[in-house]
Design a protein around this motif. Structure first.
Motif, short mmCIF file in Angstrom:
data_model
loop_
_atom_site.label_atom_id
_atom_site.label_comp_id
_atom_site.label_asym_id
_atom_site.label_seq_id
_atom_site.Cartn_x
_atom_site.Cartn_y
_atom_site.Cartn_z
N GLU A 319 18.76 -50.35 0.74
CA GLU A 319 19.52 -49.16 1.16
C GLU A 319 19.12 -48.69 2.54
OE1 GLU A 319 21.97 -47.90 -0.40
OE2 GLU A 319 21.82 -48.91 -2.34
N THR A 320 17.88 -48.99 2.96
CA THR A 320 17.42 -48.56 4.29
C THR A 320 17.49 -49.69 5.32
OG1 THR A 320 15.13 -49.05 3.70
CG2 THR A 320 15.92 -46.80 3.30
N ASN A 321 18.10 -50.81 4.92
CA ASN A 321 18.24 -51.97 5.80
C ASN A 321 16.88 -52.52 6.28
OD1 ASN A 321 21.11 -51.97 5.74
ND2 ASN A 321 21.11 -50.26 7.23
N GLN A 322 15.88 -52.38 5.46
CA GLN A 322 14.57 -52.94 5.75
C GLN A 322 14.39 -54.21 4.90
OE1 GLN A 322 12.60 -51.71 8.15
NE2 GLN A 322 14.12 -50.09 8.54
N THR A 323 15.00 -55.29 5.37
CA THR A 323 15.02 -56.53 4.59
C THR A 323 13.60 -57.04 4.32
OG1 THR A 323 17.12 -57.09 5.65
CG2 THR A 323 15.98 -58.85 4.44
N TRP A 324 12.73 -56.90 5.29
CA TRP A 324 11.35 -57.37 5.11
C TRP A 324 10.67 -56.69 3.94
CZ3 TRP A 324 7.26 -54.05 5.19
CH2 TRP A 324 7.48 -52.76 5.70
N LEU A 325 10.98 -55.39 3.73
CA LEU A 325 10.39 -54.67 2.61
C LEU A 325 10.93 -55.21 1.30
CD1 LEU A 325 8.56 -52.38 1.68
CD2 LEU A 325 10.51 -50.81 1.90
N THR A 326 12.20 -55.59 1.29
CA THR A 326 12.78 -56.18 0.09
C THR A 326 12.11 -57.51 -0.23
OG1 THR A 326 14.92 -55.18 0.61
CG2 THR A 326 14.92 -56.99 -0.97
N TYR A 327 11.86 -58.29 0.80
CA TYR A 327 11.19 -59.58 0.58
C TYR A 327 9.75 -59.38 0.07
CZ TYR A 327 15.01 -61.99 2.98
OH TYR A 327 16.22 -62.51 3.32
N VAL A 328 9.09 -58.36 0.57
CA VAL A 328 7.72 -58.08 0.10
C VAL A 328 7.74 -57.77 -1.39
CG1 VAL A 328 5.81 -56.43 0.23
CG2 VAL A 328 6.81 -57.34 2.32
N VAL A 329 8.69 -56.93 -1.81
CA VAL A 329 8.79 -56.59 -3.23
C VAL A 329 9.17 -57.82 -4.04
CG1 VAL A 329 9.96 -55.17 -4.94
CG2 VAL A 329 9.40 -54.22 -2.70
#
Length: 979
Positions: A319-329
Motif C-alpha cells: 500500500e505504501t509502494n515500498q516493494t523492498w519491505l514486502t520482499y523482506v516480509v
C-alpha cells in the motif's frame, strides 16, 4: 506466470540456497566452532516454534482476540521458565538413552512398540494442518504480492506443488544426509538459528516502518488510536469462555509435543546446560517478536486495505509502494515456513521409520543398514511433505491460519498426559496410554480435523462443554473435552490393569531422581567378541563391528572385555546407540533376541556395582535425606575399603561385587580390574582358594597355607551369608597372619636354641669331667710304660679327648648365639680353621643327605672378625648349600686375599634359587624350602652378622657359565697386626 513470480521464486530459491550454504559451512567447520557451539545458536534454533503463523496469522488472531494473542508466546515461554520441572528431566532421559523423538521416549517408558507406533501415526495426522498452514502461507503470500486471484489454470495449486518439491529437496539436503543427528546436524541447527534472526528482523523492521510510513510517528499512532474507540474496546474485551486457559495449555504443551520443537530441543541439543540460557532467551526472543503485532494490525486497519488481516504485514509495503519491505516480509514468512517444514518432516520421517516401518520390515544382514536407513528416511521426508500438500488440496475452503494452527497444536497436545506421566506417575502403563490417546484423538478428529475437510460439523462437541460457546470458540470445547477424555481414560485404565515389570524398571529410570535399581542378570556370553558375532546375524558384520567398537569406546572398555558387569553395561550401551538409529522399540527387540539374558529377570538380584556408580555420578544432585543417606553409604563403603584385612563380596552367581584395598594388596589385583568379574576370572591360585572356601561347609579356616607362586602365606578365612533385599550374597574376610605366624616360629626357634644352649652346657659339664679324667689317665700311661704300642695308644686317646672337648665347646658356643644377644668381638680369625670347625659341626647331623665338602681356603689367611659368629655364618651357608645339592654333590669353599680384603665363596652345584625369590632372599621368615623344613631365618641372620662385621654379601644364582648352582660371595677386612 506473472513476471513478479519469477522474482519471488528467485528470491526464495536464493534464500534457501543461502541457508544450505550456512548449514554446509557449519558442518565443514568453515564457521568457527565457538560460534556453532555457542548457547545462543541453540536458543535461536528453538524459535522454530514461530512458524508462518507467527508472521502472518498472529496478526489476524490479535484482531479477534485482542491482548489474548500474547498467549501464543506466554504458553511456550512458561514451559522454558519452569524448565527444571519438565524440560530438564526429559533432557536427561533423552541424552542418557539417545532418544530423539517423543515416540522414542514414550516407547522407552512404556516398553510398548504399539504405543510408539500409535503416537507416530497420531503425530503425523495432527501435524497435517500445520504443514498445510506453511504451504498455504507461502502460496497465498506469493499471490498477495503478485495481486493474483490464483484461479488461472490452477495457479494456486501449481505454486503449492512447486514449493513442496523445492522444500522436499532442501529438507533432504539439510537434514538427512547423515544418520547421526547429534553430530551431523549442527549445520541444520545453525541454519535454523539464522532463520530465526531473519524472522525477527523481518517483523521488527515491518513494525517500525508500519508506524513510520502509515502514521509518521509513535505519537501520531497514539492519536489515531484515540479516534478508534471500537478498536480499543475490542482489544480490552476479555476472551470468551476458557479460551485463555486452553490456549495457554496448548502452547505450553507445544514445547514438548510438537515434533519440530522436540527435535531441536532434545535431539539436536548437545548439552543439558543449554536449557538455562534458553529459560530466559526464548521468552526474550518471543517478547521482541510479539512487539510489532499491534503496530502492524493498526497500520493495516488505518490503511483500510482490502487484503486479509493475515497478510497486513505484506500490505504495508504494497500500500505504501515500498516493494523492498514486502520482499523482506516475504523472506521472513518463507523462512518461518521452510524452517518448520524441514525440521518437522525430518522428525516425522525418523519417527515413521523407527515406529512404523522397522517394526514391520527390517533388511537382512547382507544389506548395508546405514545406507538403507538413510534412503528410506529421505523417501519418507518427500512422502510426508507431499502428504501435507494432499491435505492442503483436500480442504475445500481456505481456512484461516489460526484455525489450522489451533487444530494442529490441540492435536499434538493429546500427548501431554503421557509426557507428564513419564516423570510424575510411575504407576501409568501402556494400556492406559493407548486407551487415553484413542479417546482423546477420537474427540479431536471428530471435533477438529473432520471440520477442516467439511466431513462433519464439529459443533457437536460444544454440547459436552460446561458452558455455551460461540461457533468461533468451538475449538475450546474440543481441546477441553479431548484432553479430559484422554486423561480420564489414561488414569482409569492404568489403575485397572497391571503394570508390567519392564515398565516399572523403565519408570524408575525416568523418575526425577533417576536412582533406579537394575537387576544383575546373567548374559550367556564369554566376551565382547562373541557379542559382536551374535549381533552380526541381524545387523551384518560391518555394522555389528562398528556398533560394538563405538560402545566400547564410549564406556572406555577393552576389546577383550569379559567381566559380566562390563558386558551388561556394554549390552545396555549398544541398545541405547541402536535406539538413536532404529528407535527404542526395535532396538530393544533386536538386542533381546540376539543378546538375551538367561533366567527370569524378576529373580535377578540388584546390580549393586551399577547402582553405586550411578550414585557417585548423581551425588552432587542429591539433597536432604537422600544426600544424608548417600553420605552414610559412602562412609561405610570407605570404611570397608580401608579395612586392614581383605574383604570381598560375592553374588550367588560368583560375581565379585566388592574387592577392598587390602584384598588388592594381598592378591595383586586392583579393585577396578576385578569388580564385576566372576571368580573364574581371578588368578588361578585365588580362584581355587575362594571357590573351595565358598563351597565348603566351614565358616572359618584358620592358618591355611596358601601357596602363591614361590611364596607361601598363612591366611585366616571367614565367611558370612548376607541377605539384604533378597540379594543372597556372601562376604568373605581374608586375614594375612603370615607375619604373626613367622614371629611365633621365630620365638619358638629362639626358645629351642636357648634350650639347646642349656642342654649343651649341661652336657659339656657332664662329659667334660670324665673326658678330663680319661685325658689324665692317658698322660699317666706315657710315664708308666715304655712300650711303643701303649705310648701310641695313649697319644691317640689324648687326641680324641681333645677332639671331644673341641666339639662340645663348639656346640656350646653355637647354642649361645640363639640364647644371648651377641656383641661382635673383632679379632684375628683364620678362615680355613673357622670353615673346618663349621664342617665338624655339620658332620654331626647323620640324617642329612651325604655330600662332599671341600675346604680350599689357603692356610694362614687371617681376617678381622668374630670367630664364633663367623662359624655361625658358615654353618648356615653350608647347611643351605647341602639342602639345595643333590646326593653326593660337591660343596666347595674358596678364599683369596685381595689387597686389604679377603674374598670368600661358598659354592654348590644344586638347583639354584628362583629369579623371583632373589629379591627377597634376605628377608626374615622368607624361605624357598618346603613347609616345615625351614624357618626363613638363616640367611637373614647371616646378612645381619656379615653387616655387623663390616663385610659384604652377594648371591650369584645360577653360577656364571652354568645353568644351575649357587655361589655366596663374602667380603671381609683383612686382619692387620699392629706393632
Amino acid at each position: 506466470m506473472h513476471p513478479d513470480l519469477h522474482v519471488l521464486f528467485a528470491l526464495g530459491t536464493g534464500y534457501l540456497i543461502l541457508l544450505f550454504a550456512i548449514a554446509y559451512a557449519a558442518e565443514r567447520h568453515v564457521i568457527p566452532e565457538r560460534i556453532i557451539k555457542h548457547p545462543a545458536i541453540f536458543v535461536l534454533s528453538l524459535t522454530v516454534f514461530v512458524s508462518a503463523y507467527g508472521i502472518y496469522g498472529i496478526v489476524d488472531y490479535a484482531r479477534h482476540a485482542g491482548y489474548s494473542y500474547i498467549n501464543y508466546y506466554l504458553g511456550i515461554s512458561s514451559a522454558f521458565i519452569v524448565y527444571p520441572l519438565l524440560l530438564s528431566p526429559l533432557m536427561r532421559i533423552c541424552l542418557s538413552y539417545r532418544l530423539n523423538s517423543l515416540a522414542d521416549v514414550l516407547t522407552f517408558r512404556f516398553r510398548s512398540q504399539w504405543a510408539g507406533s500409535l503416537v507416530t501415526l497420531f503425530m503425523l495426522i495432527a501435524m497435517l494442518p500445520l504443514l498445510s498452514l506453511q504451504i498455504q502461507a507461502v502460496t497465498e503470500s506469493m499471490l498477495v504480492i503478485t495481486q493474483s486471484d490464483g484461479n488461472s489454470l490452477g495457479e494456486r495449486d501449481g505454486l503449492a506443488l512447486l514449493f513442496c518439491i523445492f522444500i522436499s529437496v532442501f529438507a533432504i539436503l539439510f537434514g538427512s544426509r547423515h544418520l547421526n543427528s547429534r553430530e551431523s546436524h549442527r549445520g541444520l541447527v545453525t541454519a535454523i538459528a539464522f532463520e530465526s534472526l531473519v524472522k525477527l528482523f523481518a517483523l521488527l523492521i515491518t513494525g517500525f516502518f508500519s508506524i513510520k510510513l502509515v502514521f509518521g510517528s509513535f505519537g501520531d499512532m497514539q492519536a489515531w488510536l484515540t479516534t478508534q474507540p471500537n478498536l480499543i474496546e475490542s482489544l480490552n474485551t476479555p476472551a470468551g469462555g476458557d479460551s485463555t486457559r486452553m490456549s495457554l495449555v496448548m502452547f505450553f504443551a507445544s514445547a514438548v509435543c510438537l515434533p519440530h520443537v522436540f527435535h531441536v530441543l532434545f535431539a539436536e541439543n548437545p548439552k543439558a546446560s543449554n536449557l538455562k540460557p534458553a529459560s530466559w532467551g526464548i521468552p526474550f526472543y518471543l517478547l521482541l517478536i510479539s512487539l510489532p503485532v499491534f503496530p502492524i494490525l493498526w497500520a493495516g486497519e488505518a490503511l483500510g486495505s482490502d487484503i486479509s488481516a493475515q497478510f497486513y504485514s505484506l500490505a504495508i509495503g504494497l500500500e505504501t509502494n515500498q516493494t523492498w519491505l514486502t520482499y523482506v516480509v516475504y523472506v521472513g514468512g518463507l523462512s518461518a515456513a521452510s524452517g518448520v517444514i524441514i525440521v518437522a518432516t525430518l522428525a516425522l520421517a525418523s519417527m515413521c521409520l523407527n515406529h512404523l516401518i522397522l517394526p514391520i520390515y527390517q533388511p537382512d544382514s547382507k544389506t548395508d543398514i546405514y545406507h538403507w536407513l538413510l534412503r528410506i528416511r529421505q523417501l519418507l521426508i518427500a512422502v510426508i511433505i507431499l502428504t501435507g500438500f494432499g491435505f492442503y488440496q483436500l480442504m475445500p475452503d481456505q481456512h484461516t491460519f489460526s484455525q489450522l494452527a489451533i487444530a494442529a497444536i490441540s492435536g499434538c497436545a493429546q500427548f501431554l498426559p503421557g509426557t507428564l506421566a513419564i516423570l510424575y506417575w510411575p504407576r501409568a502403563n501402556s494400556y492406559g496410554l493407548i486407551a487415553g490417546l484413542l479417546a482423546g484423538f477420537l474427540v479431536w478428529t471428530m471435533g477438529s480435523l473432520a471440520t477442516l475437510v467439511d466431513a462433519i460439523d464439529g459443533n457437536w462437541v460444544t454440547s459436552f462443554y460446561v458452558s455455551d460457546l460461540p461457533d468461533e470458540l468451538a475449538w475450546v470445547a474440543v481441546v477441553a473435552v479431548s484432553l479430559t477424555a484422554n486423561a480420564l481414560m489414561f488414569i482409569a485404565v492404568s489403575l485397572l490393569t497391571p503394570t508390567r515389570n519392564e515398565e516399572r524398571i523403565a519408570a524408575e529410570a525416568c523418575t526425577l531422581d533417576d536412582l533406579n535399581r537394575p537387576a544383575r542378570q546373567l548374559l550367556d556370553l564369554r566376551d565382547a567378541a562373541e557379542m559382536q558375532q551374535r549381533l552380526a546375524y541381524a545387523l551384518g558384520e560391518h555394522v555389528a563391528q562398528r556398533e560394538v567398537a563405538k560402545a566400547l569406546e564410549e564406556l572406555r572398555l577393552a576389546p577383550d572385555e569379559r567381566r559380566p558387569y562390563a558386558l551388561r553395561r556394554l549390552r545396555d550401551r549398544i541398545e541405547i546407540n541402536l535406539s538413536a538409529l532404529m528407535g527404542p522399540g526395535v532396538a530393544k527387540s533386536l538386542v533381546d533376541q540376539q543378546l538375551p539374558y538367561t533366567g527370569d529377570p524378576s529373580t535377578g538380584s540388584e546390580d549393586i556395582t551399577f547402582i553405586e556408580s550411578r550414585l557417585e555420578l548423581y551425588n552432587a544432585h542429591l539433597t536432604g535425606l537422600a544426600a544424608d543417606l548417600n553420605n552414610l553409604r559412602r562412609y561405610h563403603r570407605q570404611t570397608l575399603d580401608e579395612l586392614p584385612i581383605g574383604l570381598c563380596s560375592l553374588g550367588t552367581d560368583g560375581e565379585i561385587l566388592m574387592w577392598n584395598r587390602a584384598m588388592s594388596d594381598l592378591s595383586g589385583i586392583a579393585s577396578e580390574d576385578i569388580t564385576g568379574s566372576r571368580l573364574n576370572d581371578v588368578d588361578s591360585h585365588w580362584e581355587t582358594l575362594l571357590n573351595e572356601f565358598v563351597n565348603s561347609e566351614d565358616l572359618h579356616w584358620r592358618k591355611y597355607n596358601f601357596e602363591q607362586g614361590p611364596f607361601t602365606r598363612i591366611l585366616n578365612l571367614h565367611k558370612a551369608a548376607v541377605d539384604p533385599l533378597t540379594r543372597s550374597e556372601q562376604v568373605i574376610i581374608v586375614e594375612d597372619v603370615t607375619d604373626n605366624h613367622l614371629m611365633e616360629s621365630k620365638l619358638t626357634h629362639q626358645e629351642r636354641l636357648a634350650s639347646i644352649g642349656r642342654l649343651a652346657a649341661g652336657v659339656a659339664h657332664e662329659i667334660g669331667n670324665p673326658v678330663t679324667g680319661i685325658a689324665c689317665l692317658a698322660q699317666n700311661l706315657r710315664f708308666d710304660s715304655e712300650d711303643p704300642e701303649i705310648l701310641d695308644s695313649a697319644e691317640q686317646i689324648i687326641k680324641q679327648t681333645q677332639r671331644i672337648t673341641g666339639i662340645v665347646q663348639s656346640l656350646v658356643n653355637f647354642a649361645h648365639q640363639g640364647r644371648d644377644a651377641q656383641v661382635s668381638k673383632i679379632e684375628a680369625v683364620d678362615v680355613k680353621h673357622c670353615v673346618n670347625e663349621a664342617l665338624q659341626l655339620l658332620t654331626l647331623d647323620r640324617e642329612a643327605q651325604p655330600v662332599h665338602f671341600v675346604n680350599d681356603c689357603p692356610q694362614a689367611l687371617i681376617i678381622a672378625a668374630d670367630n664364633q659368629r663367623l662359624i655361625q655364618v658358615f654353618i648356615n651357608l653350608l647347611s643351605n648349600a647341602r639342602d639345595a645339592s643333590d646326593s653326593d654333590g660337591e660343596i666347595r669353599v674358596t678364599a683369596q686375599a685381595d689387597h686389604d680384603q679377603v674374598q670368600v665363596a661358598v659354592c654348590d652345584d644344586g638347583s639354584g634359587i628362583p629369579p623371583e625369590a632373589l629379591e627377597r632372599i634376605f628377608e626374615p621368615f622368607f624361605t624357598t624350602k618346603e613347609p616345615g623344613k625351614g624357618t626363613g631365618l638363616g640367611l637373614a641372620l647371616v646378612y645381619n652378622i656379615v653387616e655387623d662385621l663390616g663385610g659384604e654379601i652377594q648371591i650369584e644364582s645360577p653360577v656364571k657359565g652354568r645353568d644351575r648352582g649357587t655361589c655366596v660371595h663374602l667380603t671381609f677386612r683383612r686382619f692387620e697386626r699392629t706393632a
